[in-house]
Write a protein that holds these residues in place. Structure first.
Motif, PDB file in Angstrom:
ATOM      1  N   ILE A 192       0.845  -1.191   0.000  1.00 49.95           N
ATOM      2  CA  ILE A 192       0.000   0.000   0.000  1.00 49.95           C
ATOM      3  C   ILE A 192       0.885   1.247   0.000  1.00 49.95           C
ATOM      4  O   ILE A 192       1.877   1.305   0.733  1.00 49.95           O
ATOM      5  N   LYS A 193       0.518   2.225  -0.809  1.00 45.30           N
ATOM      6  CA  LYS A 193       1.254   3.493  -0.795  1.00 45.30           C
ATOM      7  C   LYS A 193       0.956   4.223   0.510  1.00 45.30           C
ATOM      8  O   LYS A 193      -0.198   4.364   0.918  1.00 45.30           O
ATOM      9  N   ALA A 194       2.006   4.717   1.177  1.00 48.75           N
ATOM     10  CA  ALA A 194       1.837   5.428   2.451  1.00 48.75           C
ATOM     11  C   ALA A 194       2.518   6.786   2.386  1.00 48.75           C
ATOM     12  O   ALA A 194       3.657   6.901   1.928  1.00 48.75           O
ATOM     13  N   THR A 195       1.793   7.797   2.862  1.00 48.31           N
ATOM     14  CA  THR A 195       2.361   9.139   3.030  1.00 48.31           C
ATOM     15  C   THR A 195       2.309   9.477   4.509  1.00 48.31           C
ATOM     16  O   THR A 195       1.240   9.406   5.124  1.00 48.31           O
ATOM     17  N   ILE A 196       3.443   9.826   5.066  1.00 47.77           N
ATOM     18  CA  ILE A 196       3.537  10.112   6.504  1.00 47.77           C
ATOM     19  C   ILE A 196       3.981  11.551   6.702  1.00 47.77           C
ATOM     20  O   ILE A 196       5.025  11.965   6.181  1.00 47.77           O
ATOM     21  N   PHE A 197       3.192  12.326   7.442  1.00 49.28           N
ATOM     22  CA  PHE A 197       3.582  13.687   7.808  1.00 49.28           C
ATOM     23  C   PHE A 197       4.276  13.642   9.174  1.00 49.28           C
ATOM     24  O   PHE A 197       3.760  13.035  10.118  1.00 49.28           O
ATOM     25  N   MET A 198       5.441  14.283   9.248  1.00 55.04           N
ATOM     26  CA  MET A 198       6.211  14.324  10.482  1.00 55.04           C
ATOM     27  C   MET A 198       6.638  15.763  10.753  1.00 55.04           C
ATOM     28  O   MET A 198       6.821  16.544   9.808  1.00 55.04           O
TER      29      MET A 198
END
Length: 413
Positions: A99-105
């Protein structure tokens, strides 16, 4: 048992979650601690989720949530916001499930956590300087693109995934009496408490579940007192992994009925606990993961504990932070003294104080000698000594010898 507990994940849901997450997680060790057992007078076990894949328990809830998405939801991708462990759990789970994942940090996130999240294959976007800004950005991206937002704690699938840890604990210590669990938003303890209380009800046993929060970020005590989730202003804490300003709604409902007590520990107590785990258990644990040990060592957990399990929830600590925390822990344990001593401004005084410290078998590691300081007479200087000692009794011996020689040392915390 309250129906509210059953309104959370059922035992069947947690058993199903265990079947799913077993494909990717380790069954982490359950270590005995003779040192802590002597402190409390009953057996103590350490559940080592600091040795889990990705370095924390978070992989359990993240993987269970992602694995239960529909094919259409998986195709849309997932988005999350986190300063560390949740980010790594989601990134790892997404990689395993394709699954494509985008994580904001946040921009100031610890470098090891940033690198690990990228290494697991997620697209990382740095945004803002607190966790609130990445959370808003993640929610906005989910609304714009249709990606599925993966919350860190406030979701039934996440809670069921964390509940697998409770089932695992019962497999390893079936006759336990007390479980001590770190609390941030409440995902871990709501899952663990629900699993353990439901199992205990079936067997007719009672098991105490005690939650621990960092004193500078503790919304649960006031929320439980008022009977509803309350948002508080948090202040800096070394236990940043559990620094959450408001309980999760689902988590609060479960905790309100399934958790017996919630206590708080300060940063000094947490630093001492981390040092004990390093020296006595040979375990590297992040501050948020060590608060349960801190609560036990500081006497915050009252009553007869019986056979006790403490969850070490994570081990993702930046080496630079570890260096500072160890120093803090040494100071809190009085094994590192910072003294300020006013001296007459004449030759030989520095050598004389150093000799007194040496005769007390303590070690001077840093010295600052200055004529500039508030409150000093014109004929005085101030000596700042950083001294290694063997603990409180030895520290008091050093101070006593200095006082006996006519000096007035002041411990600077």
């Amino acid at each position: 048992m309250s129906e509210t507990i059953l309104a959370g994940p059922s035992l069947e849901a947690m058993e199903a979650a265990r079947e799913l997450v077993s494909k990717v997680i380790h069954v982490t060790p359950m270590e005995t601690s003779n040192f802590l057992a002597e402190v409390v007078g009953s057996p103590v076990y350490l559940k080592c989720e600091n040795l889990q894949r990705t370095g924390s328990y978070k992989i359990r809830g993240a993987y269970n949530r992602l694995a239960t998405l529909s094919a259409e939801e998986k195709a849309r991708g997932v988005v999350a916001a986190s300063a560390g462990n949740h980010a790594q759990g989601v990134a790892f789970a997404a990689r395993e499930l394709g699954i494509k994942a985008t994580i904001f940090m946040p921009i100031g996130v610890a470098l090891p956590k940033l690198q690990a999240t990228k290494w697991y294959g997620a697209e990382v976007v740095l945004r803002g300087h607190t966790v609130d800004e990445p959370l808003r950005a993640a929610a906005a991206l989910a609304a714009e693109t249709g990606a599925v937002l993966i919350p860190p704690f406030d979701h039934p699938d996440v809670v069921a995934g964390q509940g697998t840890l409770g089932l695992e604990i019962l497999d390893q210590v079936p006759d336990l009496d007390t479980v001590i669990v770190p609390i941030g938003g409440g995902g871990l303890i709501s899952g663990v408490a629900s699993a353990i209380k439901q199992r205990a009800q079936l067997s007719g046993r009672e098991v105490r579940v005690i939650g621990v929060q960092a004193a500078n970020a503790a919304p649960y005590p006031v929320s439980l007192e008022q009977g509803q989730p309350v948002e508080i202003a948090i202040t800096p804490t070394i236990a940043d992994g559990i620094a959450v300003s408001k309980p999760g709604a689902l988590n609060f409902q479960i905790i309100q009925h399934a958790v017996d007590d919630v206590v708080t520990v300060d940063d000094g107590e947490t630093a001492k606990a981390l040092l004990v785990l390093l020296e006595r258990a040979k375990l590297v644990v992040e501050p948020a993961g060590a608060v349960g040990v801190a609560a036990l060592l500081s006497g915050k957990v009252l009553g007869q504990l019986g056979k006790t399990v403490i969850i070490l929830s994570g081990g993702n600590i930046d080496p630079l932070v570890m260096e500072r925390v160890i120093s803090h822990g040494l100071s809190a344990s009085e094994r590192y003294l910072k003294l300020r001593i006013p001296l007459p401004d004449r030759p030989g005084q520095l050598a004389r104080t150093a000799q007194i410290v040496a005769e007390a078998n303590a070690n001077v590691v840093e010295v600052l000698h200055t004529r500039h300081g508030s409150g000093m007479h014109i004929s005085q200087v101030e000596l700042e000594l950083h001294i290694e000692t063997r603990g409180p009794e030895h520290a008091e011996l050093v101070l006593a010898k200095l006082r006996a020689a006519g000096y007035s040392p002041r411990v600077d915390f």
